[in-house]
Every structure is written in structure tokens, then in C-alpha cells.
Design a protein around this motif. Sequence first.
Motif, PDB file in Angstrom:
ATOM      1  N   HIS A  63      26.154  42.896  35.434  1.00  0.00           N
ATOM      2  CA  HIS A  63      26.627  44.275  35.484  1.00  0.00           C
ATOM      3  C   HIS A  63      27.181  44.651  36.855  1.00  0.00           C
ATOM      4  N   GLY A  64      27.009  43.754  37.833  1.00  0.00           N
ATOM      5  CA  GLY A  64      27.537  44.045  39.157  1.00  0.00           C
ATOM      6  C   GLY A  64      26.676  45.019  39.945  1.00  0.00           C
ATOM      7  N   ASN A 186      28.251  37.751  40.898  1.00  0.00           N
ATOM      8  CA  ASN A 186      29.027  38.558  39.958  1.00  0.00           C
ATOM      9  C   ASN A 186      30.516  38.237  40.103  1.00  0.00           C
ATOM     10  N   ALA A 188      33.266  40.019  39.689  1.00  0.00           N
ATOM     11  CA  ALA A 188      34.091  40.976  40.437  1.00  0.00           C
ATOM     12  C   ALA A 188      33.733  40.935  41.927  1.00  0.00           C
ATOM     13  N   LEU A 192      36.139  40.793  45.052  1.00  0.00           N
ATOM     14  CA  LEU A 192      36.304  42.025  45.828  1.00  0.00           C
ATOM     15  C   LEU A 192      35.520  41.989  47.135  1.00  0.00           C
TER      16      LEU A 192
ATOM     17  N   HIS B 159      41.400  49.638  45.971  1.00  0.00           N
ATOM     18  CA  HIS B 159      40.074  49.166  45.546  1.00  0.00           C
ATOM     19  C   HIS B 159      40.158  48.001  44.580  1.00  0.00           C
ATOM     20  N   CYS B 160      41.332  47.370  44.519  1.00  0.00           N
ATOM     21  CA  CYS B 160      41.472  46.334  43.503  1.00  0.00           C
ATOM     22  C   CYS B 160      41.762  44.975  44.124  1.00  0.00           C
ATOM     23  N   SER B 161      41.653  43.963  43.302  1.00  0.00           N
ATOM     24  CA  SER B 161      42.021  42.619  43.705  1.00  0.00           C
ATOM     25  C   SER B 161      42.643  41.954  42.483  1.00  0.00           C
ATOM     26  N   THR B 163      43.880  38.345  41.062  1.00  0.00           N
ATOM     27  CA  THR B 163      43.846  36.912  41.342  1.00  0.00           C
ATOM     28  C   THR B 163      44.912  36.201  40.519  1.00  0.00           C
ATOM     29  N   ASP B 267      43.554  32.041  43.197  1.00  0.00           N
ATOM     30  CA  ASP B 267      42.213  31.554  42.866  1.00  0.00           C
ATOM     31  C   ASP B 267      42.337  30.425  41.854  1.00  0.00           C
ATOM     32  N   TYR B 285      40.582  42.958  39.140  1.00  0.00           N
ATOM     33  CA  TYR B 285      39.218  43.436  39.399  1.00  0.00           C
ATOM     34  C   TYR B 285      39.296  44.737  40.182  1.00  0.00           C
ATOM     35  N   ILE B 286      38.341  45.631  39.944  1.00  0.00           N
ATOM     36  CA  ILE B 286      38.304  46.890  40.679  1.00  0.00           C
ATOM     37  C   ILE B 286      36.874  47.156  41.140  1.00  0.00           C
ATOM     38  N   SER B 287      36.727  47.582  42.398  1.00  0.00           N
ATOM     39  CA  SER B 287      35.391  47.920  42.910  1.00  0.00           C
ATOM     40  C   SER B 287      34.766  48.967  42.004  1.00  0.00           C
ATOM     41  N   ALA B 289      33.581  48.298  39.019  1.00  0.00           N
ATOM     42  CA  ALA B 289      33.481  47.706  37.685  1.00  0.00           C
ATOM     43  C   ALA B 289      32.942  46.293  37.849  1.00  0.00           C
ATOM     44  N   GLY B 290      31.850  45.994  37.169  1.00  0.00           N
ATOM     45  CA  GLY B 290      31.200  44.690  37.343  1.00  0.00           C
ATOM     46  C   GLY B 290      31.970  43.561  36.696  1.00  0.00           C
ATOM     47  N   THR B 291      32.858  43.872  35.754  1.00  0.00           N
ATOM     48  CA  THR B 291      33.650  42.839  35.110  1.00  0.00           C
ATOM     49  C   THR B 291      35.120  43.125  35.366  1.00  0.00           C
TER      50      THR B 291
END
Lengths: 219, 376
Positions: A63-64, A186, A188, A192, B159-161, B163, B267, B285-287, B289-291
Motif C-alpha cells: 500500500h506504500g 514498494n 512507487a 519516486l 510529484h510524478c515519475s 519510467t 528502468d 508513478y505519483i507520490s 499513490a502506492g501503486t
Amino acid sequence: MLELTIAVAKGRMQDQALALMERAGIRVDEAALASRRLAVTDASERYRFVFVKPADVPVYVEHGIADCGVVGRDVLLESGADVLQPLDLGISRCRIAVATTHPEIPFSEFGMLRVATKYPNIAAKHFGALGIPVEIIELSGSVELAPVLGLADCIVDLVETGRTLAENGLSIVEEITESTGRLVVNRASYQLKAASVAPLIARLNEAVNEIALEKPSSD
Amino acid sequence: MSEPLSKIPSGMRYYFGQEARLRRAVEDAVVSVFTGWSYEEITTPSVDYYALFERGMGREEAHRAVRFMDGDGRLLALRPDMTSSVARAAATLFAERPRPLRFCYAAPVFRQQPHSHAEWRRESTQLGCELIGPGGAAADMEVLAIAVEVLAKLGLWQHCSITLNSVEVFNGIAEGLALDPAARDEMRRLIDMRDAAELGRFLTPRTSSATERAAFGRLTQLSGKRETLHQARRVITNKRSTNALDELEQLWKMIEALNLTDRFEIDLGDVLELDYYTGLVFRIYISGAGTRVGRGGRYDSLTANFGRTEPAIGFVLDLEALTDVLAKTDSAFAGESNKPNEVVPLACDDEARLLVEATERRRRGERIRIDFASES
């Protein structure tokens, strides 16, 4: 400044994980650990450690909520967690094995094998691959009792020294796989927070290699 | 024993109030970017033959679809994916139309058995676009530029990445090792999990060369900016993989020219993707959000399933994941979408006159609210 939250499996894994962290230059205050707090910060205040039940480590990391985690491979295989596993920490080494009170009877003699275990997914996958029909009996502890009392024909469990098994008259008939403590990350956070995660992996990797060199080769 | 009617199936949810407003605003903002790049909205059938998705997504992913039987016994599915259906339309309905085709959509898809426990939803809304016809780095860059604009518009760019990888880097290596499909999947899974230890054990019986083992083990760690490609070239030498590295480098030059390198990463360990990708793949990916919240890539052979081979590239963003992040992070975008409009409350004893006034005000575009006498 706080960079990463690391979830560590409580219990035996915790002490070995913290010892490894210390070797990697990440110190956690003894007094803080002695208290009953479930979250402590290291001396540099860059890492926050949370101590949770082993099975919950992959949950926090997926879940991060935690960026990283330290947990056994057994737990990861059982949960099928979708986390990155960049480092084998080499701690808490043990095996996942099949043991029984009647090693002389081959499993092919059973039309249905009753298997008691804390690892229903690992057990089902293992016997599924062998084509042996099984009834999985999920227990949460003292699995060794099941065949002794006649609840199951065999068990699938984590074995470290094998003493508990021997004391209950069980012997290992099959080893499914080996398990050691793993660093998990995780997905993300890996991207990040690469600026924090990559150095952590590198430092822990160095510590793991150091320990491997120190150990006598007979080990 | 009957289930209480109050129960909601797992993985399903409601949206209402502030969250629903935000979700709508995100959808509108993203679709407006798509249309700004001349992508035409397309709606695909919600229910389609399962065989379409099995062909399109590969068996393993398609298995996650909610399936049921048609009257004639054929297997149907609630669409788990939009791309398969769009690709079919491109090769059939739109076969005669001049290229490029540009399509966008905002539509729910349904999947069970998520890969991750963190992805618990069985219904999610895909905001996506597909560019069909052109190949090459310029087309790749068009789609990436759209993704960048979307993220900027939502205030998420910082806030994003994103890959980048090419599936051909891995394909070249797998080809060199002559792996059977099961072993190929296993190797892909180990690289994807960045599990260098297990990967080493996997490779030991398959290649006698220690240098090769070390080289492929490095795949799990190769990520970064342009230098990643140079490091990769030092350890990966087969033709197929190096061609892919060249293509990535060409794309990277464009990213440099656009001054976007801050948020992009190469990556080479990102290999676990849908079977239909044939070249570039990317994840967003965005800070907070875990996925991952988005993914995309090139799928040059998907339309071949429907009788016409042509280059294609596209990406999708998960509307609910974007909404969650924006709601959680007190973003400027969320604040904007939640601004209360001025409301004119109307109350009157004469109900006939009340509705006359209400319709008049509505004609002038005012926001009104009728307060019925019984409420006060």
C-alpha cells in the motif's frame, strides 16, 4: 529529515534485522526499542521503523504506507505480495519443508492427503505441481501436533533446526524451498524515492557481503 | 440463508459529494487534453467475446475478466481492457480510413484477482488514448507529451515519475538464452521483482558464462537517466537488445530537447507488462499513490490479430487512483474543483409561481435550489 518508513517483521527477524541495520550505519536507540512504542526513528532521523506482525509487512509495503520492509521469503511466497525484492539479507535462514510421522508411506498411496499448515498457498501450489490431491487444513500455530493427534497426514512448515519436529516424532520427507529475510520495496517508492532507496540497498548489500566474508566457510 | 441487501460486493464502491465532483473534474480535464491533441472519443462494447481479450491481452491477464455465457454458449466478458477492442475497430471498422487514427476514451473496465492487495477495486475507469498508424520515436514522444500535459494540468507533474523501457531489451536476452515460455515468464518475473539473488540461481543452470550471469543480474539494477543506456551497452551485446537501446536513446534525446528529463527515468528492470507490448513501455508513478497510476506502450502486432498489422501506441491512466491522490494531498486542483457555486435559494408559498421563477432563473444560467415549505 524523515526519508523512508521501514516495516520490520516482529520477533526473531526484528533483532537480526536491526543488527544488520546497525552494521549498515543505521542505529536505533536501545531505550526506544525497550519501550512499547511500535514506531521508532533511527539516530539520523532519516528512517522510521515500524514493527508489525510478519504477515502484515507486505501489506504495509504494497500500500506504500511503508516504503520498505524486512520480512521472510516464506511470508512473501505465501501472500503473493506485489513488492520488489531487491536484496537477500541472509538472516533468519530456514527451510519450508514437508514432514510426517510416517515417512515410510509414500504420498502416492493417499487418495487424498491431509496437510496441516500455516502456509496454505505454498502447500497447495507444491502438491498441485506434483499432482497429489490434498485437503489443506489451515492452522495458526503448533502445526506439529496435527499429525501426532491424527488431524493430518503431514505438515508443511518452517524448519530451522528440526528439533521441534524430532521431539514430536516427525521427520522431513521433502524440502520445498529455502527462506531468508528479504528487503522488500514498494514499487512507487522505488521510483519516486530512488534517491533514498538506492543508497539504503547499497549500504545493506555491503553489510550482507561483509557478514558473508566473516562467516567460516564450513557454515 | 440469504445475503442482506445492504451488502456491497467486494471491490465495488460508491462515489458521491466532493469526491464525485473531483472525479468528474479530473475526467473532464484529462479528456480535454486528449481532444486538444485531436484524439476522437470512442466507446467500445462493455460486453464482448472473451476470445477478443484472450487474444489481445494474453491469457494470463484476460483470465482476470468477469466471464459469463452468451445464449449460444460462447464465452462473454465484461471488458477488462479497452485497447483490445480499439485495435479490433482500427483493423476492421476503420480499415479504410486514412492514418493516423487517434482515439481516446474514459470508460470503466472490470477485473478480478488483482496483482496487488493494494489494488482492491474490481471496477476502475481507464482514461486513455491510442495513436494508430505511425511508428518511431516521434509518435512515442507525442503520446508521452500528452501524458506530461495531463499530469501538469492536474498539478501532479512535480510529484510524478515516468519510467521508460523497451520490452525488446529483455526479448533479446531471452532469445539468446533459448528459454521456453514458462522459463521466460519466470525470468521476467524475477527481473520485475528486482530479485537479483533468485535471478542468479535461475540463471546458473542456463548459462555457463559468469559474465553473462552478472550482466543479466545487472538488469534488475539498471535505472536512471541517459547513462543507464551506456551502462546497459557495456553488459548487453546481442543485436535485438542493442537495437532497442538505440531506440530508447533516440527517444531520450527528444525528452532532453523538451527539457523533461527531471521526471523521466529509464528502468530496464520494468519488464512485467501485458503480452501485447512490442517496444517502448512506460509506467507513471505519483507520490501518495502506492501503486502505479498509469501505464502505456507500443503494441505494433496487436492489430495483426484482426488481419491488419500496423504500428500503434497508447497509454491509460486510472481515474480513481488519480482522484485518490488529488483528494489525499490537498492539491490545488482538488481545491479548484470543490469551489462552491453561488446558489439562489427559492422559497414561495405559491408553488406555481415558484416554478415559473425557477425556470426563468435557470434559463439565465443561475444555480438555484428550491426549498419546499415542508422542509423549513
